[in-house]
Design a protein around this motif. Structure first.
Motif, mmCIF file in Angstrom:
data_model
loop_
_atom_site.group_PDB
_atom_site.id
_atom_site.type_symbol
_atom_site.label_atom_id
_atom_site.label_comp_id
_atom_site.label_asym_id
_atom_site.label_seq_id
_atom_site.Cartn_x
_atom_site.Cartn_y
_atom_site.Cartn_z
ATOM 1 N N ALA A 135 0.822 -1.211 0.000
ATOM 2 C CA ALA A 135 0.000 0.000 0.000
ATOM 3 C C ALA A 135 0.856 1.262 0.000
ATOM 4 N N ASN A 136 2.155 1.120 0.254
ATOM 5 C CA ASN A 136 3.040 2.270 0.318
ATOM 6 C C ASN A 136 3.762 2.441 -1.013
ATOM 7 N N ARG A 137 3.653 3.631 -1.596
ATOM 8 C CA ARG A 137 4.222 3.855 -2.919
ATOM 9 C C ARG A 137 5.748 3.755 -2.924
ATOM 10 N N SER A 138 6.397 4.253 -1.884
ATOM 11 C CA SER A 138 7.858 4.184 -1.819
ATOM 12 C C SER A 138 8.332 2.742 -1.733
ATOM 13 N N THR A 139 7.623 1.932 -0.974
ATOM 14 C CA THR A 139 7.968 0.516 -0.864
ATOM 15 C C THR A 139 7.756 -0.189 -2.195
ATOM 16 N N GLN A 140 6.642 0.120 -2.870
ATOM 17 C CA GLN A 140 6.397 -0.444 -4.203
ATOM 18 C C GLN A 140 7.556 -0.121 -5.141
ATOM 19 N N ALA A 141 7.962 1.142 -5.162
ATOM 20 C CA ALA A 141 9.022 1.579 -6.061
ATOM 21 C C ALA A 141 10.335 0.878 -5.753
ATOM 22 N N ALA A 142 10.596 0.628 -4.466
ATOM 23 C CA ALA A 142 11.835 -0.046 -4.075
ATOM 24 C C ALA A 142 11.867 -1.474 -4.604
ATOM 25 N N PHE A 143 10.744 -2.171 -4.547
ATOM 26 C CA PHE A 143 10.703 -3.544 -5.052
ATOM 27 C C PHE A 143 10.717 -3.569 -6.582
ATOM 28 N N ASN A 144 10.143 -2.565 -7.211
ATOM 29 C CA ASN A 144 10.251 -2.461 -8.674
ATOM 30 C C ASN A 144 11.703 -2.280 -9.091
ATOM 31 N N MET A 145 12.417 -1.438 -8.364
ATOM 32 C CA MET A 145 13.835 -1.225 -8.654
ATOM 33 C C MET A 145 14.632 -2.507 -8.456
ATOM 34 N N MET A 146 14.341 -3.224 -7.377
ATOM 35 C CA MET A 146 15.035 -4.479 -7.106
ATOM 36 C C MET A 146 14.836 -5.470 -8.254
ATOM 37 N N ALA A 147 13.605 -5.586 -8.725
ATOM 38 C CA ALA A 147 13.304 -6.519 -9.811
ATOM 39 C C ALA A 147 14.020 -6.111 -11.099
ATOM 40 N N ALA A 148 14.074 -4.817 -11.380
ATOM 41 C CA ALA A 148 14.735 -4.343 -12.596
ATOM 42 C C ALA A 148 16.233 -4.643 -12.557
ATOM 43 N N VAL A 149 16.866 -4.386 -11.420
ATOM 44 C CA VAL A 149 18.297 -4.663 -11.289
ATOM 45 C C VAL A 149 18.555 -6.170 -11.363
ATOM 46 N N LEU A 150 17.681 -6.958 -10.764
ATOM 47 C CA LEU A 150 17.825 -8.416 -10.809
ATOM 48 C C LEU A 150 17.770 -8.915 -12.250
ATOM 49 N N PHE A 151 16.829 -8.397 -13.040
ATOM 50 C CA PHE A 151 16.704 -8.808 -14.434
ATOM 51 C C PHE A 151 17.957 -8.430 -15.231
ATOM 52 N N LEU A 152 18.435 -7.208 -15.048
ATOM 53 C CA LEU A 152 19.625 -6.763 -15.766
ATOM 54 C C LEU A 152 20.852 -7.582 -15.367
ATOM 55 N N GLN A 153 20.938 -7.931 -14.092
ATOM 56 C CA GLN A 153 22.078 -8.724 -13.633
ATOM 57 C C GLN A 153 22.044 -10.129 -14.216
ATOM 58 N N MET A 154 20.862 -10.707 -14.356
ATOM 59 C CA MET A 154 20.736 -12.028 -14.969
ATOM 60 C C MET A 154 21.172 -11.971 -16.431
ATOM 61 N N VAL A 155 20.698 -10.966 -17.158
ATOM 62 C CA VAL A 155 21.078 -10.815 -18.571
ATOM 63 C C VAL A 155 22.585 -10.617 -18.691
ATOM 64 N N LEU A 156 23.156 -9.787 -17.825
ATOM 65 C CA LEU A 156 24.592 -9.531 -17.858
ATOM 66 C C LEU A 156 25.382 -10.794 -17.560
ATOM 67 N N GLY A 157 24.880 -11.618 -16.657
ATOM 68 C CA GLY A 157 25.545 -12.887 -16.356
ATOM 69 C C GLY A 157 25.579 -13.808 -17.568
ATOM 70 N N ILE A 158 24.465 -13.893 -18.284
ATOM 71 C CA ILE A 158 24.397 -14.737 -19.481
ATOM 72 C C ILE A 158 25.346 -14.220 -20.558
ATOM 73 N N VAL A 159 25.334 -12.887 -20.773
ATOM 74 C CA VAL A 159 26.222 -12.286 -21.767
ATOM 75 C C VAL A 159 27.689 -12.528 -21.394
ATOM 76 N N THR A 160 28.001 -12.459 -20.113
ATOM 77 C CA THR A 160 29.376 -12.694 -19.655
ATOM 78 C C THR A 160 29.818 -14.106 -19.988
ATOM 79 N N VAL A 161 28.932 -15.087 -19.743
ATOM 80 C CA VAL A 161 29.253 -16.486 -20.046
ATOM 81 C C VAL A 161 29.440 -16.681 -21.545
ATOM 82 N N LEU A 162 28.516 -16.162 -22.341
ATOM 83 C CA LEU A 162 28.567 -16.371 -23.792
ATOM 84 C C LEU A 162 29.808 -15.758 -24.431
ATOM 85 N N ASN A 163 30.390 -14.756 -23.778
ATOM 86 C CA ASN A 163 31.589 -14.107 -24.307
ATOM 87 C C ASN A 163 32.875 -14.596 -23.645
#
Length: 384
Positions: free
Chosen positions: A317-345
């Motif tokens: 119900a708290n907008r700041s808390t929502q935004a914090a978890f959205n940020m966490m998910a975005a960074v997690l997704f980017l880190q997963m993609v970066l990990g795959i790219v690192t392996v492939l290269n």
């Protein structure tokens, strides 16, 4: 006849107290005379935050450039001075020529090439000394000025103690590669060293979050914490930390360069001969295929759990808390993609360093989401 005093009492007046405001005793209230100290200590901790972040990056480069064993002695004080003469450089190079890394991997290295790896390790150690000095001067200054808020002395001393322990563990790590037949430091010692760096970084980050708001605000916010979200974010923090340790094992034995296909490894789910070393426990630290496999599997688990936590967090119900978890998910997704790219290269230096810094960003994002679940920011009824 004397007039009776007015017996009418304001509804806002405390029962049993005089109408005159009673001055609070010095030091009797939270934050009394401490507002400036909180801001000053927070600024000091932000400086340490930046320095530890730089330390993690420099440590990653030291590992990626195979520079960590170039200085073969631990001299916390006198070691602050680099070689200043040709004779001193020759002496340092001669010491390096006696260890297994030179004999088995770098035999024939020139003095110029040695200087390159020496400067990386010297810079890494020098930065550690500088961090220790900044902590000591800051703590001593606030303590002597009696500006440390109540309850914070032990917290700030704890950071300093962890920093001292980190220096000792750093040498314990380096010592593992100076004898025997190892080309590098022991991977489990590297994981311990990096893990403690993240512990220090995590505590500093949390303290910066705390000092960014008044103690009164934090006490009020704590009443509205989302206990279930805090628990889920705590689990996310622990899984991320475990993944960081596994990443250190991968870096310790260059396991990221062994299998460069994805999602399979060498064309199959399990790497070939994952338990070929004896005793069996060595495979979980020294077999490149099995170590990379464990890092991949933990990555999948972390991502799946992270998505579940995000789904719960975005319903807050708290907008700041929502935004914090959205940020966490975005960074997690980017880190997963970066990990795959690192392996492939084949885990080149720039991708390896970016992936390590991505782990730092993810750790901070998780801590922030956990903090705002524990201490939600106040918002208007309309914003709820």
């Amino acid at each position: 006849m004397a007039q009776k005093p007015n017996s009418t009492r304001s509804i806002f007046q405390e029962v049993g107290t005089d109408e005159k405001a009673v001055a609070a005793p010095k030091g009797g209230l939270i934050d009394t005379g401490r507002a400036g100290a909180r801001k000053g200590i927070r600024a000091w901790l932000i400086l340490l935050f930046a320095m530890v972040l730089l330390m993690i990056a420099v440590g990653g480069m030291t590992r990626l450039t195979d520079s960590g064993l170039s200085i073969t002695e631990w001299k916390p004080v006198t070691g602050a001075m680099p070689p200043m003469s040709a004779e001193h450089w020759a002496s340092e190079f001669e010491k390096y020529q006696q260890i297994p890394e030179y004999k088995l991997q770098n035999e024939g290295m020139s003095l110029s090439e040695f200087k390159t790896i020496y400067w990386w390790e010297w810079g890494h150690r020098q930065l550690g000394r500088t961090i220790g000095l900044v902590w000591f001067l800051g703590f001593a200054g606030f303590a002597l000025a009696r500006k440390i808020p109540t309850g914070w002395t032990k917290k700030l001393l704890f950071i300093g103690a962890l920093g001292g322990l980190q220096g000792a563990i750093g040498w314990w790590m380096v010592a593992s590669g100076l004898t025997g037949d190892r080309l590098d430091v022991a991977s489990y010692r590297l994981a311990t060293h990096l893990g403690l760096a993240f512990v220090i970084f995590g505590f500093i980050t949390w303290y910066v979050f705390e000092l960014g708001r008044s103690q009164t605000d934090l006490m009020q916010a704590r009443r509205h914490k989302d206990a279930k979200l805090v628990t889920k974010a705590t689990g996310m923090m622990h899984l991320a930390f475990l993944q960081i340790l596994l990443g250190a094992l991968v870096a310790g034995i260059d396991a990221g360069r062994g299998f460069t296909d994805w999602p399979l490894m060498g064309g199959q789910f399990l790497p070939p001969d994952p338990l070929s070393l004896t005793p069996v426990w060595r495979n979980f630290f020294e077999d490149a295929g099995l170590v990379q496999f464990m890092h991949r599997m933990m990555g999948y688990i972390l991502f799946a759990y992270g998505m579940l936590v995000w789904i719960k967090g975005r319903k807050s119900a708290n907008r700041s808390t929502q935004a914090a978890f959205n940020m966490m998910a975005a960074v997690l997704f980017l880190q997963m993609v970066l990990g795959i790219v690192t392996v492939l290269n084949g885990a080149p230096m720039h991708f390896g360093l970016a992936h390590q810094l991505g782990a730092v960003a993810l750790f901070v994002a998780i801590l922030r989401a956990r903090f705002l679940s524990s201490f939600p920011k106040s918002q208007s009824v309309r914003g709820a």
